[in-house]
Motif scaffolding. Sequence first.
Motif, PDB file in Angstrom:
ATOM      1  N   PRO A  22       0.799  -1.232   0.000  1.00 37.47           N
ATOM      2  CA  PRO A  22       0.000   0.000   0.000  1.00 37.47           C
ATOM      3  C   PRO A  22       0.831   1.280   0.000  1.00 37.47           C
ATOM      4  N   ASN A  23       1.871   1.342   0.828  1.00 33.45           N
ATOM      5  CA  ASN A  23       2.704   2.556   0.880  1.00 33.45           C
ATOM      6  C   ASN A  23       3.390   2.821  -0.456  1.00 33.45           C
ATOM      7  N   ASN A  24       4.043   1.801  -0.987  1.00 25.15           N
ATOM      8  CA  ASN A  24       4.828   1.991  -2.205  1.00 25.15           C
ATOM      9  C   ASN A  24       3.950   2.295  -3.418  1.00 25.15           C
ATOM     10  N   ILE A  25       2.823   1.630  -3.510  1.00 24.11           N
ATOM     11  CA  ILE A  25       1.929   1.886  -4.647  1.00 24.11           C
ATOM     12  C   ILE A  25       1.336   3.291  -4.547  1.00 24.11           C
ATOM     13  N   LEU A  26       0.930   3.678  -3.356  1.00 25.38           N
ATOM     14  CA  LEU A  26       0.393   5.027  -3.159  1.00 25.38           C
ATOM     15  C   LEU A  26       1.465   6.079  -3.439  1.00 25.38           C
ATOM     16  N   GLY A  79      -8.089  -2.316   7.480  1.00 26.78           N
ATOM     17  CA  GLY A  79      -7.029  -1.926   6.559  1.00 26.78           C
ATOM     18  C   GLY A  79      -7.401  -2.198   5.115  1.00 26.78           C
ATOM     19  N   SER A  80      -8.037  -3.338   4.863  1.00 23.71           N
ATOM     20  CA  SER A  80      -8.454  -3.675   3.501  1.00 23.71           C
ATOM     21  C   SER A  80      -9.491  -2.691   2.974  1.00 23.71           C
ATOM     22  N   ILE A  81     -10.428  -2.312   3.814  1.00 21.59           N
ATOM     23  CA  ILE A  81     -11.447  -1.334   3.405  1.00 21.59           C
ATOM     24  C   ILE A  81     -10.794   0.002   3.077  1.00 21.59           C
ATOM     25  N   TYR A  82      -9.873   0.440   3.921  1.00 21.55           N
ATOM     26  CA  TYR A  82      -9.183   1.708   3.668  1.00 21.55           C
ATOM     27  C   TYR A  82      -8.357   1.629   2.383  1.00 21.55           C
ATOM     28  N   ILE A  83      -7.665   0.522   2.178  1.00 17.00           N
ATOM     29  CA  ILE A  83      -6.848   0.360   0.974  1.00 17.00           C
ATOM     30  C   ILE A  83      -7.741   0.305  -0.266  1.00 17.00           C
ATOM     31  N   LEU A  84      -8.915  -0.316  -0.166  1.00 20.94           N
ATOM     32  CA  LEU A  84      -9.855  -0.305  -1.291  1.00 20.94           C
ATOM     33  C   LEU A  84     -10.312   1.120  -1.601  1.00 20.94           C
ATOM     34  N   TRP A  85     -10.539   1.919  -0.567  1.00 24.77           N
ATOM     35  CA  TRP A  85     -10.893   3.326  -0.773  1.00 24.77           C
ATOM     36  C   TRP A  85      -9.755   4.061  -1.477  1.00 24.77           C
ATOM     37  N   LEU A  86      -8.508   3.798  -1.031  1.00 28.65           N
ATOM     38  CA  LEU A  86      -7.351   4.408  -1.688  1.00 28.65           C
ATOM     39  C   LEU A  86      -7.252   3.953  -3.144  1.00 28.65           C
ATOM     40  N   ALA A  87      -7.553   2.671  -3.387  1.00 31.97           N
ATOM     41  CA  ALA A  87      -7.520   2.148  -4.760  1.00 31.97           C
ATOM     42  C   ALA A  87      -8.495   2.922  -5.639  1.00 31.97           C
ATOM     43  N   TRP A  88      -9.679   3.195  -5.113  1.00 34.41           N
ATOM     44  CA  TRP A  88     -10.672   3.974  -5.854  1.00 34.41           C
ATOM     45  C   TRP A  88     -10.137   5.372  -6.156  1.00 34.41           C
ATOM     46  N   ILE A 178      -2.607   3.768 -16.416  1.00 32.70           N
ATOM     47  CA  ILE A 178      -1.682   3.711 -15.286  1.00 32.70           C
ATOM     48  C   ILE A 178      -2.443   3.790 -13.966  1.00 32.70           C
ATOM     49  N   ASN A 179      -3.388   4.715 -13.863  1.00 36.06           N
ATOM     50  CA  ASN A 179      -4.165   4.836 -12.634  1.00 36.06           C
ATOM     51  C   ASN A 179      -4.953   3.560 -12.368  1.00 36.06           C
ATOM     52  N   SER A 180      -5.488   2.963 -13.419  1.00 39.59           N
ATOM     53  CA  SER A 180      -6.234   1.706 -13.259  1.00 39.59           C
ATOM     54  C   SER A 180      -5.323   0.586 -12.778  1.00 39.59           C
ATOM     55  N   VAL A 181      -4.129   0.488 -13.351  1.00 40.35           N
ATOM     56  CA  VAL A 181      -3.171  -0.546 -12.926  1.00 40.35           C
ATOM     57  C   VAL A 181      -2.775  -0.334 -11.466  1.00 40.35           C
ATOM     58  N   MET A 182      -2.494   0.907 -11.088  1.00 43.45           N
ATOM     59  CA  MET A 182      -2.138   1.192  -9.694  1.00 43.45           C
ATOM     60  C   MET A 182      -3.319   0.870  -8.763  1.00 43.45           C
ATOM     61  N   GLY A 183      -4.521   1.214  -9.187  1.00 44.49           N
ATOM     62  CA  GLY A 183      -5.714   0.896  -8.399  1.00 44.49           C
ATOM     63  C   GLY A 183      -5.891  -0.603  -8.241  1.00 44.49           C
ATOM     64  N   ILE A 184      -5.690  -1.345  -9.339  1.00 52.92           N
ATOM     65  CA  ILE A 184      -5.812  -2.808  -9.292  1.00 52.92           C
ATOM     66  C   ILE A 184      -4.751  -3.401  -8.369  1.00 52.92           C
ATOM     67  N   MET A 185      -3.543  -2.843  -8.396  1.00 54.24           N
ATOM     68  CA  MET A 185      -2.494  -3.336  -7.500  1.00 54.24           C
ATOM     69  C   MET A 185      -2.877  -3.106  -6.037  1.00 54.24           C
TER      70      MET A 185
END
Length: 195
Positions: A22-26, A79-88, A178-185
Amino acid sequence: MPTTVLSAFLTFTMITAFTPGPNNILAFSAGNQYGLKKCSPIIAGICTGFLCVMALCGMAVVSASAVSEHVIKWMRYIGSIYILWLAWKVAFPAHQVSTESSIYPGFIRGFVLQFINIKIIIYGLTAFSGFIIPYYNSSIAISAFVIILSIVGCSGVIAWTVAGFALQKILQKHPAVINSVMGIMLVACAISIII
């Protein structure tokens, strides 16, 4: 610490710090979308929160009141819910970048992520319980390792931020992809946390 244990410790910390999470992808996404200067608040938040979590992990292991499985289970879900929000937010960013201090790459967002980022919590608990506490238990040594773990972890975040920025011209030719790939990651990170 014996040389073989030191070698394993360094391998563990480097691999954990520089692999996607999560940190590195963000950080990569923020560096890519906003540049180094504008994403510095979220990077500062990540690094400050990281230091705090490492201190808490060190104290938890030293006091032998390690976090229970029940608490870790709930932290994984939160954490998963928050990371899913970040993915969005990463996959579908606001297209206008504001100059206000409340823009996307804020300090608080990076800071809060650390307290529910199970990857770094496990990183800290594992490092202290498996590599550090068996050999060192003084408060000075624990404090030194909090700083060392934080420096290694934040160096991974900074490397990913710089990579996102360095590839900005190439990657911004296709920002939606790119944003979609980062979101999927990030979604993959969230799923891996709960399974």
